[in-house]
Design a protein around this motif. Sequence first.
Motif, PDB file in Angstrom:
ATOM      1  N   PRO A 142      -3.357  -9.583  -0.459  1.00  0.00           N
ATOM      2  CA  PRO A 142      -4.630  -9.975   0.153  1.00  0.00           C
ATOM      3  C   PRO A 142      -5.559 -10.691  -0.829  1.00  0.00           C
ATOM      4  O   PRO A 142      -6.399 -11.485  -0.411  1.00  0.00           O
ATOM      5  CB  PRO A 142      -5.230  -8.658   0.627  1.00  0.00           C
ATOM      6  CG  PRO A 142      -4.348  -7.576   0.159  1.00  0.00           C
ATOM      7  CD  PRO A 142      -3.106  -8.148  -0.421  1.00  0.00           C
ATOM      8  N   ASP A 143      -5.401 -10.446  -2.114  1.00  0.00           N
ATOM      9  CA  ASP A 143      -6.295 -11.110  -3.082  1.00  0.00           C
ATOM     10  C   ASP A 143      -5.625 -12.294  -3.773  1.00  0.00           C
ATOM     11  O   ASP A 143      -6.092 -12.763  -4.817  1.00  0.00           O
ATOM     12  CB  ASP A 143      -6.827 -10.102  -4.102  1.00  0.00           C
ATOM     13  CG  ASP A 143      -5.719  -9.267  -4.714  1.00  0.00           C
ATOM     14  OD1 ASP A 143      -4.535  -9.559  -4.426  1.00  0.00           O
ATOM     15  OD2 ASP A 143      -6.027  -8.336  -5.464  1.00  0.00           O
ATOM     16  N   GLY A 144      -4.515 -12.762  -3.199  1.00  0.00           N
ATOM     17  CA  GLY A 144      -3.901 -13.977  -3.715  1.00  0.00           C
ATOM     18  C   GLY A 144      -3.043 -13.785  -4.949  1.00  0.00           C
ATOM     19  O   GLY A 144      -2.443 -14.726  -5.449  1.00  0.00           O
ATOM     20  N   VAL A 145      -2.980 -12.550  -5.468  1.00  0.00           N
ATOM     21  CA  VAL A 145      -2.152 -12.285  -6.646  1.00  0.00           C
ATOM     22  C   VAL A 145      -0.682 -12.355  -6.228  1.00  0.00           C
ATOM     23  O   VAL A 145      -0.304 -11.800  -5.202  1.00  0.00           O
ATOM     24  CB  VAL A 145      -2.466 -10.881  -7.213  1.00  0.00           C
ATOM     25  CG1 VAL A 145      -1.568 -10.568  -8.411  1.00  0.00           C
ATOM     26  CG2 VAL A 145      -3.930 -10.781  -7.591  1.00  0.00           C
ATOM     27  N   PRO A 146       0.135 -13.037  -7.014  1.00  0.00           N
ATOM     28  CA  PRO A 146       1.556 -13.097  -6.666  1.00  0.00           C
ATOM     29  C   PRO A 146       2.136 -11.682  -6.568  1.00  0.00           C
ATOM     30  O   PRO A 146       1.780 -10.802  -7.362  1.00  0.00           O
ATOM     31  CB  PRO A 146       2.175 -13.857  -7.845  1.00  0.00           C
ATOM     32  CG  PRO A 146       1.059 -14.568  -8.496  1.00  0.00           C
ATOM     33  CD  PRO A 146      -0.175 -13.762  -8.252  1.00  0.00           C
TER      34      PRO A 146
ATOM     35  N   GLU B   2       0.178   1.896  -7.466  1.00  0.00           N
ATOM     36  CA  GLU B   2      -0.135   0.636  -8.143  1.00  0.00           C
ATOM     37  C   GLU B   2       0.744   0.431  -9.372  1.00  0.00           C
ATOM     38  O   GLU B   2       1.158  -0.699  -9.657  1.00  0.00           O
ATOM     39  CB  GLU B   2      -1.631   0.572  -8.452  1.00  0.00           C
ATOM     40  CG  GLU B   2      -2.415   0.524  -7.134  1.00  0.00           C
ATOM     41  CD  GLU B   2      -3.908   0.276  -7.284  1.00  0.00           C
ATOM     42  OE1 GLU B   2      -4.436   0.466  -8.399  1.00  0.00           O
ATOM     43  OE2 GLU B   2      -4.540  -0.076  -6.269  1.00  0.00           O
ATOM     44  N   SER B   3       1.056   1.512 -10.072  1.00  0.00           N
ATOM     45  CA  SER B   3       2.026   1.380 -11.171  1.00  0.00           C
ATOM     46  C   SER B   3       3.377   0.918 -10.650  1.00  0.00           C
ATOM     47  O   SER B   3       4.109   0.207 -11.338  1.00  0.00           O
ATOM     48  CB  SER B   3       2.231   2.723 -11.887  1.00  0.00           C
ATOM     49  OG  SER B   3       1.060   3.117 -12.523  1.00  0.00           O
ATOM     50  N   GLY B   4       3.701   1.345  -9.444  1.00  0.00           N
ATOM     51  CA  GLY B   4       4.955   0.916  -8.819  1.00  0.00           C
ATOM     52  C   GLY B   4       4.931  -0.536  -8.392  1.00  0.00           C
ATOM     53  O   GLY B   4       5.950  -1.066  -7.959  1.00  0.00           O
ATOM     54  N   GLY B   5       3.765  -1.165  -8.457  1.00  0.00           N
ATOM     55  CA  GLY B   5       3.689  -2.583  -8.158  1.00  0.00           C
ATOM     56  C   GLY B   5       3.100  -2.923  -6.799  1.00  0.00           C
ATOM     57  O   GLY B   5       3.077  -4.089  -6.403  1.00  0.00           O
ATOM     58  N   TYR B   6       2.592  -1.935  -6.086  1.00  0.00           N
ATOM     59  CA  TYR B   6       2.024  -2.207  -4.758  1.00  0.00           C
ATOM     60  C   TYR B   6       0.690  -2.932  -4.901  1.00  0.00           C
ATOM     61  O   TYR B   6      -0.191  -2.495  -5.650  1.00  0.00           O
ATOM     62  CB  TYR B   6       1.819  -0.889  -3.999  1.00  0.00           C
ATOM     63  CG  TYR B   6       1.309  -1.098  -2.594  1.00  0.00           C
ATOM     64  CD1 TYR B   6       2.166  -1.493  -1.576  1.00  0.00           C
ATOM     65  CD2 TYR B   6      -0.039  -0.901  -2.279  1.00  0.00           C
ATOM     66  CE1 TYR B   6       1.706  -1.701  -0.280  1.00  0.00           C
ATOM     67  CE2 TYR B   6      -0.514  -1.102  -0.994  1.00  0.00           C
ATOM     68  CZ  TYR B   6       0.370  -1.506  -0.011  1.00  0.00           C
ATOM     69  OH  TYR B   6      -0.091  -1.702   1.272  1.00  0.00           O
ATOM     70  N   ARG B   7       0.559  -4.045  -4.172  1.00  0.00           N
ATOM     71  CA  ARG B   7      -0.666  -4.837  -4.246  1.00  0.00           C
ATOM     72  C   ARG B   7      -1.303  -5.035  -2.885  1.00  0.00           C
ATOM     73  O   ARG B   7      -2.194  -5.888  -2.716  1.00  0.00           O
ATOM     74  CB  ARG B   7      -0.350  -6.217  -4.826  1.00  0.00           C
ATOM     75  CG  ARG B   7       0.094  -6.173  -6.269  1.00  0.00           C
ATOM     76  CD  ARG B   7       0.241  -7.558  -6.845  1.00  0.00           C
ATOM     77  NE  ARG B   7       0.423  -7.485  -8.273  1.00  0.00           N
ATOM     78  CZ  ARG B   7      -0.567  -7.288  -9.147  1.00  0.00           C
ATOM     79  NH1 ARG B   7      -1.818  -7.147  -8.734  1.00  0.00           N
ATOM     80  NH2 ARG B   7      -0.306  -7.243 -10.435  1.00  0.00           N
TER      81      ARG B   7
END
Lengths: 295, 295
Positions: free
Chosen positions: A182-186, A257-262
Amino acid sequence: MSAGARLSLNTATVRERWNLAQAIDGCARHGVRGIAPWRDKLAELGVTEAARRIRANGLTVTGLCRGGMFPAADAAGRRAAIEDNLRAIDDAAALDAQCLVLVAGGLPPHSRDLAGARGMVADGIAAILGHARAAKVPLAIEPLHPMYAADRACVNTMAQALDLCDLLDPAGRHGELPRQSPDGVPWQPAAALGVALDVYHTWWDPNLQRDVERAGASRLLAFHICDWRVPTRDLLLDRGMMGDGVIDLRLIRSWVESGGYRGLHEVEIFSAADWWQRDPDEVLDIMQQRHERCC
Amino acid sequence: MSAGARLSLNTATVRERWNLAQAIDGCARHGVRGIAPWRDKLAELGVTEAARRIRANGLTVTGLCRGGMFPAADAAGRRAAIEDNLRAIDDAAALDAQCLVLVAGGLPPHSRDLAGARGMVADGIAAILGHARAAKVPLAIEPLHPMYAADRACVNTMAQALDLCDLLDPAGRHGELPRQSPDGVPWQPAAALGVALDVYHTWWDPNLQRDVERAGASRLLAFHICDWRVPTRDLLLDRGMMGDGVIDLRLIRSWVESGGYRGLHEVEIFSAADWWQRDPDEVLDIMQQRHERCC
């Protein structure tokens, strides 16, 4: 970033007072950037009109609730469940949903064969996975709390859901379906088959941190939040707002978030005696305050 | 062998209508060969008198309910819990109980630190294990259903309980405390620390068969039966009689017996709306019929 910028509203949270059109408007009004419709609300509004309104308001659909419910007493019942899931995949595609949430289903009527029901779940997912992949709709198995094993879902832990992913989509750890944060981060491509992590169902699990890590970014398809009240007065309809219970939401968020969820944090609260009684505008305000303070 | 020859009555099953003396007499009258008293009922009658009556009727005490409840907000609270457990061990020894059942305890008040609570449980058991071993009272950790993780027990799976056994009593797989099976068949010595397997708490667990095998004969200290009703109307007080729910009791019994368990089957039913309302003599009759038919 506004308080709602990381939030998605699961329509179950306001289901007694808002239809889907009202929920879409409510999210837009409150700066909540995502929505997760249930299929009954979607059917009322119609998929095309829902998709139009959701796009017009720039909302992300964090998931469609829900497919699954695979076990049945006979082959015709299991086939009907599969057909229904294929339609749900089409609806999820029309909404550009980030996933279709799968609630496995429990024991067929008069059955005590839990291993058999679990086999039917695997067979059912196997039967729809090709269609989901073609439609670019990731399937998110949502492990439900063990107290629902008999009547709602016989997949009850992250480990069990991930074993199904390994079995049915072994290459999925690398991801294949494109997605945008949602924030455009790859963000790593989504697996065709992954998990929806709901803190309500999994907070007790001594292996939760390990299994969030095991899921990894490609298989972590959704993150649902609420709280576990003490005492819990009803098995189904007494979830708490974040901060009203005992779940260490910050800790689980840190694992996710450490697992990579964005992705967004989807608020799903079944609460007959409390939150469903309130004005949904108040619920959305409080939900944003609590997310900032407690998550 | 009479219908009751494999059964033990957990006094919780009849707690609203019978005190311990009545429960002892009832077991003797119905041919139920074991009893598992709760400490409140034991305190009413007095340990010495209870032990005398139980021996006079030739009953096996399949367990004393319960010790545990280790987590507390401060060191004084944790120390008080340990003292209480030491007293419970003495009572269990006086009754010649086959184990003291440990219900771990949940989160301390206002805490969300589940890992911390679990650490307090390990510390608590470590603090009482020497006294239990000296008293020849095996300690049976009872994993409780995950729906009780917050307020009753933060040990929620067999695997978790067995990890505690491995940690605190690594030699326990071989057994050290003598025991006799109710039918005189030689039985592996009990570990000083093992598990009480209750089907209500564990039936949903996809790893149950594996973990029963892992426990083995020395660490399988008790086997509790009842059933899981659908729907379950209350989180605490709506257990079913064997046959009234969805648990495959025959299957789990087969795992337990393959694992080497030779003890009695203890019936523990919390049922405010149903079984607690009935005449306990009727409950004991039905419990024996259902055990023959469904287990």
